[in-house]
Write a protein that holds these residues in place. Structure first.
Motif, PDB file in Angstrom:
ATOM      1  N   ASP A 101       1.172  -9.102   5.993  1.00  0.00           N
ATOM      2  CA  ASP A 101       0.892  -7.797   6.605  1.00  0.00           C
ATOM      3  C   ASP A 101       0.740  -6.730   5.520  1.00  0.00           C
ATOM      4  O   ASP A 101       0.038  -6.940   4.540  1.00  0.00           O
ATOM      5  N   PHE A 102       1.398  -5.580   5.662  1.00  0.00           N
ATOM      6  CA  PHE A 102       1.250  -4.495   4.690  1.00  0.00           C
ATOM      7  C   PHE A 102       1.947  -4.781   3.365  1.00  0.00           C
ATOM      8  O   PHE A 102       1.647  -4.158   2.354  1.00  0.00           O
ATOM      9  N   ASP A 103       2.890  -5.737   3.325  1.00  0.00           N
ATOM     10  CA  ASP A 103       3.549  -6.079   2.062  1.00  0.00           C
ATOM     11  C   ASP A 103       2.547  -6.616   1.040  1.00  0.00           C
ATOM     12  O   ASP A 103       2.780  -6.527  -0.162  1.00  0.00           O
ATOM     13  N   PHE A 104       1.437  -7.155   1.494  1.00  0.00           N
ATOM     14  CA  PHE A 104       0.395  -7.650   0.601  1.00  0.00           C
ATOM     15  C   PHE A 104      -0.069  -6.549  -0.348  1.00  0.00           C
ATOM     16  O   PHE A 104      -0.361  -6.803  -1.516  1.00  0.00           O
ATOM     17  N   GLU A 105      -0.114  -5.340   0.154  1.00  0.00           N
ATOM     18  CA  GLU A 105      -0.620  -4.206  -0.627  1.00  0.00           C
ATOM     19  C   GLU A 105       0.272  -3.835  -1.806  1.00  0.00           C
ATOM     20  O   GLU A 105      -0.163  -3.160  -2.717  1.00  0.00           O
ATOM     21  N   ASP A 106       1.536  -4.312  -1.806  1.00  0.00           N
ATOM     22  CA  ASP A 106       2.428  -4.033  -2.931  1.00  0.00           C
ATOM     23  C   ASP A 106       2.069  -4.865  -4.158  1.00  0.00           C
ATOM     24  O   ASP A 106       2.504  -4.555  -5.260  1.00  0.00           O
TER      25      ASP A 106
ATOM     26  N   ARG B 212      -0.367  -9.645  -8.632  1.00  0.00           N
ATOM     27  CA  ARG B 212      -1.730 -10.087  -8.366  1.00  0.00           C
ATOM     28  C   ARG B 212      -2.690  -9.288  -9.264  1.00  0.00           C
ATOM     29  O   ARG B 212      -2.487  -8.108  -9.510  1.00  0.00           O
ATOM     30  N   PHE B 213      -3.739  -9.924  -9.747  1.00  0.00           N
ATOM     31  CA  PHE B 213      -4.727  -9.250 -10.587  1.00  0.00           C
ATOM     32  C   PHE B 213      -6.066  -9.279  -9.891  1.00  0.00           C
ATOM     33  O   PHE B 213      -6.448 -10.305  -9.340  1.00  0.00           O
ATOM     34  N   PRO B 214      -6.839  -8.229  -9.883  1.00  0.00           N
ATOM     35  CA  PRO B 214      -6.415  -6.952 -10.436  1.00  0.00           C
ATOM     36  C   PRO B 214      -5.322  -6.349  -9.572  1.00  0.00           C
ATOM     37  O   PRO B 214      -5.387  -6.410  -8.351  1.00  0.00           O
ATOM     38  N   ALA B 215      -4.334  -5.825 -10.230  1.00  0.00           N
ATOM     39  CA  ALA B 215      -3.185  -5.274  -9.523  1.00  0.00           C
ATOM     40  C   ALA B 215      -3.598  -4.045  -8.724  1.00  0.00           C
ATOM     41  O   ALA B 215      -4.406  -3.237  -9.184  1.00  0.00           O
ATOM     42  N   PRO B 216      -3.059  -3.908  -7.509  1.00  0.00           N
ATOM     43  CA  PRO B 216      -3.323  -2.699  -6.747  1.00  0.00           C
ATOM     44  C   PRO B 216      -2.734  -1.495  -7.480  1.00  0.00           C
ATOM     45  O   PRO B 216      -1.914  -1.647  -8.380  1.00  0.00           O
ATOM     46  N   THR B 217      -3.158  -0.337  -7.095  1.00  0.00           N
ATOM     47  CA  THR B 217      -2.641   0.879  -7.705  1.00  0.00           C
ATOM     48  C   THR B 217      -1.123   0.885  -7.579  1.00  0.00           C
ATOM     49  O   THR B 217      -0.587   0.776  -6.485  1.00  0.00           O
TER      50      THR B 217
ATOM     51  N   ASP C  45       2.434   2.188  -7.246  1.00  0.00           N
ATOM     52  CA  ASP C  45       3.104   3.360  -6.712  1.00  0.00           C
ATOM     53  C   ASP C  45       4.525   3.345  -7.250  1.00  0.00           C
ATOM     54  O   ASP C  45       5.283   2.403  -6.964  1.00  0.00           O
ATOM     55  N   PRO C  46       4.905   4.341  -8.064  1.00  0.00           N
ATOM     56  CA  PRO C  46       6.241   4.328  -8.661  1.00  0.00           C
ATOM     57  C   PRO C  46       7.363   4.327  -7.620  1.00  0.00           C
ATOM     58  O   PRO C  46       8.472   3.925  -7.909  1.00  0.00           O
ATOM     59  N   SER C  47       7.063   4.732  -6.403  1.00  0.00           N
ATOM     60  CA  SER C  47       8.103   4.745  -5.369  1.00  0.00           C
ATOM     61  C   SER C  47       8.163   3.422  -4.602  1.00  0.00           C
ATOM     62  O   SER C  47       8.963   3.270  -3.702  1.00  0.00           O
ATOM     63  N   SER C  48       7.311   2.442  -4.980  1.00  0.00           N
ATOM     64  CA  SER C  48       7.320   1.147  -4.307  1.00  0.00           C
ATOM     65  C   SER C  48       8.659   0.463  -4.523  1.00  0.00           C
ATOM     66  O   SER C  48       9.221   0.498  -5.617  1.00  0.00           O
ATOM     67  N   PRO C  49       9.150  -0.184  -3.479  1.00  0.00           N
ATOM     68  CA  PRO C  49      10.437  -0.874  -3.622  1.00  0.00           C
ATOM     69  C   PRO C  49      10.305  -2.107  -4.511  1.00  0.00           C
ATOM     70  O   PRO C  49       9.213  -2.646  -4.707  1.00  0.00           O
ATOM     71  N   GLU C  50      11.420  -2.545  -5.035  1.00  0.00           N
ATOM     72  CA  GLU C  50      11.477  -3.785  -5.820  1.00  0.00           C
ATOM     73  C   GLU C  50      11.052  -4.940  -4.921  1.00  0.00           C
ATOM     74  O   GLU C  50      11.374  -4.961  -3.736  1.00  0.00           O
TER      75      GLU C  50
ATOM     76  N   PHE D 230      -2.043 -16.467   7.660  1.00  0.00           N
ATOM     77  CA  PHE D 230      -1.416 -15.251   8.160  1.00  0.00           C
ATOM     78  C   PHE D 230      -2.349 -14.091   7.889  1.00  0.00           C
ATOM     79  O   PHE D 230      -3.304 -14.205   7.125  1.00  0.00           O
ATOM     80  N   MET D 231      -2.085 -12.978   8.541  1.00  0.00           N
ATOM     81  CA  MET D 231      -2.896 -11.776   8.357  1.00  0.00           C
ATOM     82  C   MET D 231      -2.244 -10.903   7.294  1.00  0.00           C
ATOM     83  O   MET D 231      -1.030 -10.893   7.145  1.00  0.00           O
ATOM     84  N   TYR D 232      -3.080 -10.155   6.569  1.00  0.00           N
ATOM     85  CA  TYR D 232      -2.535  -9.284   5.539  1.00  0.00           C
ATOM     86  C   TYR D 232      -3.345  -8.005   5.429  1.00  0.00           C
ATOM     87  O   TYR D 232      -4.491  -7.937   5.863  1.00  0.00           O
ATOM     88  N   GLY D 233      -2.701  -7.001   4.824  1.00  0.00           N
ATOM     89  CA  GLY D 233      -3.359  -5.733   4.549  1.00  0.00           C
ATOM     90  C   GLY D 233      -3.535  -4.871   5.783  1.00  0.00           C
ATOM     91  O   GLY D 233      -2.826  -5.004   6.773  1.00  0.00           O
TER      92      GLY D 233
END
Length: 169
Positions: free
Chosen positions: A76-81, A115-120, A122-127, A150-153
């Motif tokens: 899901d949205f965790d893919f974007e991290d 993942r490469f290329p790494a998404p932008t 975000d310094p506030s992204s959780p560990e 599974f679905m992502y993004g």
């Protein structure tokens, strides 16, 4: 000057409600309410094996219910991290009205990659999580072989993370 304010206030409230409902339903993408593949005939023995995707991910589902994960992205949205987890865990094949699902749980994380290329970043992204759970829908391809996905993004895009059986498994 009586009565004119009440209908106007009522229409303003109704208009505000309509705007709010429009915004809320605009996010209902193609898989947000996905209910499964309808497949009910796969066996755990058939699901067990070596699964891969084109991004170098590998998941080994062992017959004893344990699993090995290498470079598995978030769902899901965790893919974007952008993190990719490796380690060991457990799995089970479940079945409900919508179809069969493989529930995979990472219980011992051994490595985190990006993942490469790494998404932008975000310094506030959780560990990245030390434990994590995925659910893979179970389906059959045109040759009647199993596939897991599974679905992502972004839900409005409907991206599918597809795992196929490693040749020779």
């Amino acid at each position: 000057m009586t009565g004119g304010g009440r209908p106007r206030a009522w229409f303003a409230a109704l208009g505000g409600l309509m705007v709010m409902l429009t915004v809320l339903t605009a996010c209902a993408g193609p898989y947000q309410y996905y209910e499964g593949t309808g497949l009910h005939d796969a066996t755990a023995a058939e699901v067990a094996g070596d699964w891969r995707n084109v991004e170098g991910t590998r998941v080994v589902l062992r017959k004893d219910g344990t699993a090995l994960l290498e470079k598995l992205d978030g769902q899901d949205f965790d893919f974007e991290d952008g993190w990719r987890l490796s380690g060991t865990g457990t799995w089970q094949l479940t079945d409900d009205n919508g179809g069969q699902v493989v529930r995979l749980a990472l219980t011992d994380r051994t490595r985190v990659e990006r993942r490469f290329p790494a998404p932008t970043a975000d310094p506030s992204s959780p560990e990245p999580p030390s434990t994590y759970s995925w659910f893979f829908y179970v389906d059959r391809d045109e040759d009647d072989g199993l596939v897991l996905f599974f679905m992502y993004g972004d839900p409005d895009v409907g991206n599918m993370y597809l795992m196929t059986r490693e040749t020779g498994s």
